[in-house]
Design a protein around this motif. Structure first.
Motif, PDB file in Angstrom:
ATOM      1  N   GLN A   2       0.847  -1.189   0.000  1.00 40.44           N
ATOM      2  CA  GLN A   2       0.000   0.000   0.000  1.00 40.44           C
ATOM      3  C   GLN A   2       0.885   1.242   0.000  1.00 40.44           C
ATOM      4  N   ILE A   3       0.601   2.167  -0.926  1.00 45.53           N
ATOM      5  CA  ILE A   3       1.292   3.451  -0.970  1.00 45.53           C
ATOM      6  C   ILE A   3       0.251   4.538  -1.201  1.00 45.53           C
ATOM      7  N   ASP A   4       0.700   5.772  -1.131  1.00 47.04           N
ATOM      8  CA  ASP A   4      -0.151   6.922  -1.415  1.00 47.04           C
ATOM      9  C   ASP A   4       0.318   7.522  -2.728  1.00 47.04           C
ATOM     10  N   LEU A  35       9.130  11.473  -4.131  1.00 48.39           N
ATOM     11  CA  LEU A  35       8.905  10.373  -3.207  1.00 48.39           C
ATOM     12  C   LEU A  35       9.098  10.920  -1.800  1.00 48.39           C
ATOM     13  N   ASP A  36       8.052  10.809  -0.991  1.00 54.87           N
ATOM     14  CA  ASP A  36       8.085  11.316   0.385  1.00 54.87           C
ATOM     15  C   ASP A  36       8.530  12.776   0.440  1.00 54.87           C
ATOM     16  N   LEU A  50      10.424   1.710  -3.811  1.00 57.15           N
ATOM     17  CA  LEU A  50       9.226   2.091  -3.071  1.00 57.15           C
ATOM     18  C   LEU A  50       9.185   1.297  -1.771  1.00 57.15           C
ATOM     19  N   HIS A  51       8.472   1.795  -0.799  1.00 49.26           N
ATOM     20  CA  HIS A  51       8.315   1.110   0.477  1.00 49.26           C
ATOM     21  C   HIS A  51       6.870   1.258   0.926  1.00 49.26           C
ATOM     22  N   PRO A  52       6.376   0.344   1.734  1.00 48.99           N
ATOM     23  CA  PRO A  52       4.995   0.459   2.214  1.00 48.99           C
ATOM     24  C   PRO A  52       4.780   1.820   2.881  1.00 48.99           C
ATOM     25  N   ALA A  54       4.774   4.662   1.264  1.00 52.67           N
ATOM     26  CA  ALA A  54       5.444   5.730   0.518  1.00 52.67           C
ATOM     27  C   ALA A  54       4.417   6.738   0.014  1.00 52.67           C
ATOM     28  N   ARG A  55       4.825   8.002   0.000  1.00 54.77           N
ATOM     29  CA  ARG A  55       3.995   9.066  -0.564  1.00 54.77           C
ATOM     30  C   ARG A  55       4.612   9.484  -1.897  1.00 54.77           C
TER      31      ARG A  55
END
Length: 65
Positions: A2-4, A35-36, A50-52, A54-55
């Motif tokens: 899940q990411i944003d 990213l973030d 990417l990481h769980p 992540a924005r």
């Protein structure tokens, strides 16, 4: 995971920012990415993991004045 993405929670199988752009059918040559909250230049997208949670922001250029 899940990411944003652009303010919307999504599930993705992409492991890198470049894979996410491809998965979501963005024109990678004509968008800017972050990213973030940190700008990611085009050459670094393929090596930006990417990481769980992540924005990710994907922005298209706007014309006008």
């Amino acid at each position: 995971m899940q990411i944003d993405l652009n303010g919307e929670g999504i599930a993705t199988g992409a492991g890198t920012l470049a894979e996410l752009l491809c998965e979501r059918c963005f024109d990678a040559d004509s968008v800017a990415t972050a990213l973030d909250g940190v700008f990611v230049p085009r050459p670094l997208r393929a090596v930006t993991p990417l990481h769980p949670g992540a924005r990710v922001e994907v922005l298209s250029p706007m014309q006008g004045g």
